[in-house]
Motif scaffolding. Sequence first.
Motif, short mmCIF file in Angstrom:
data_model
loop_
_atom_site.label_atom_id
_atom_site.label_comp_id
_atom_site.label_asym_id
_atom_site.label_seq_id
_atom_site.Cartn_x
_atom_site.Cartn_y
_atom_site.Cartn_z
N LEU A 35 13.93 -39.54 4.65
CA LEU A 35 15.50 -40.65 4.70
C LEU A 35 15.54 -41.50 5.50
CD1 LEU A 35 17.91 -38.47 3.18
CD2 LEU A 35 16.89 -39.98 1.73
N GLY A 36 15.34 -41.77 6.86
CA GLY A 36 15.05 -42.79 8.11
C GLY A 36 14.01 -43.56 7.64
N SER A 37 12.84 -43.23 7.77
CA SER A 37 12.21 -44.02 7.49
C SER A 37 12.00 -45.25 6.30
CB SER A 37 10.75 -43.11 7.05
OG SER A 37 10.24 -42.26 6.67
N GLY A 38 12.84 -44.38 5.44
CA GLY A 38 12.91 -45.04 4.01
C GLY A 38 13.88 -46.00 4.22
N ALA A 39 14.81 -45.78 5.15
CA ALA A 39 16.02 -47.00 5.57
C ALA A 39 15.57 -47.86 6.35
CB ALA A 39 16.98 -46.10 6.04
N VAL A 40 14.58 -47.53 7.23
CA VAL A 40 14.11 -48.71 7.61
C VAL A 40 12.87 -49.04 6.82
CG1 VAL A 40 12.22 -49.14 9.74
CG2 VAL A 40 13.95 -46.64 9.97
N THR A 41 12.62 -49.34 6.21
CA THR A 41 11.69 -49.65 5.37
C THR A 41 12.34 -51.26 4.35
OG1 THR A 41 10.10 -48.33 4.99
CG2 THR A 41 10.30 -49.79 3.41
N VAL A 42 13.25 -49.74 3.62
CA VAL A 42 14.35 -50.84 3.14
C VAL A 42 15.27 -52.21 4.05
CG1 VAL A 42 17.09 -51.08 1.88
CG2 VAL A 42 15.22 -49.45 1.94
N LEU A 43 15.27 -52.00 5.22
CA LEU A 43 16.25 -52.49 5.67
C LEU A 43 15.37 -53.74 6.04
CD1 LEU A 43 18.18 -53.34 8.10
CD2 LEU A 43 17.58 -52.47 9.51
N ILE A 44 13.65 -53.62 6.25
CA ILE A 44 12.62 -54.25 6.98
C ILE A 44 12.74 -55.44 6.09
CG2 ILE A 44 10.17 -55.24 7.28
CD1 ILE A 44 10.33 -52.44 9.38
#
Length: 51
Positions: A35-44
């Motif tokens: 979930l954390g890595s997905g959130a970072v991807t969405v933020l980028i």
Amino acid sequence: MDRWLSSIRSHLQKGRENRGHSVHHHFLQGAAYKLGSGAVTVLILWWEARR
């Protein structure tokens, strides 16, 4: 999706080997990481779209 499932299986197997932590703990740890890595991807992606 297959990589995600294999990652969960790997975490569960490691949890069985390591008696200090429960399988549930390892599952939650893996899910939080995904979930954390997905959130970072969405933020980028959002940041790049704004530029």
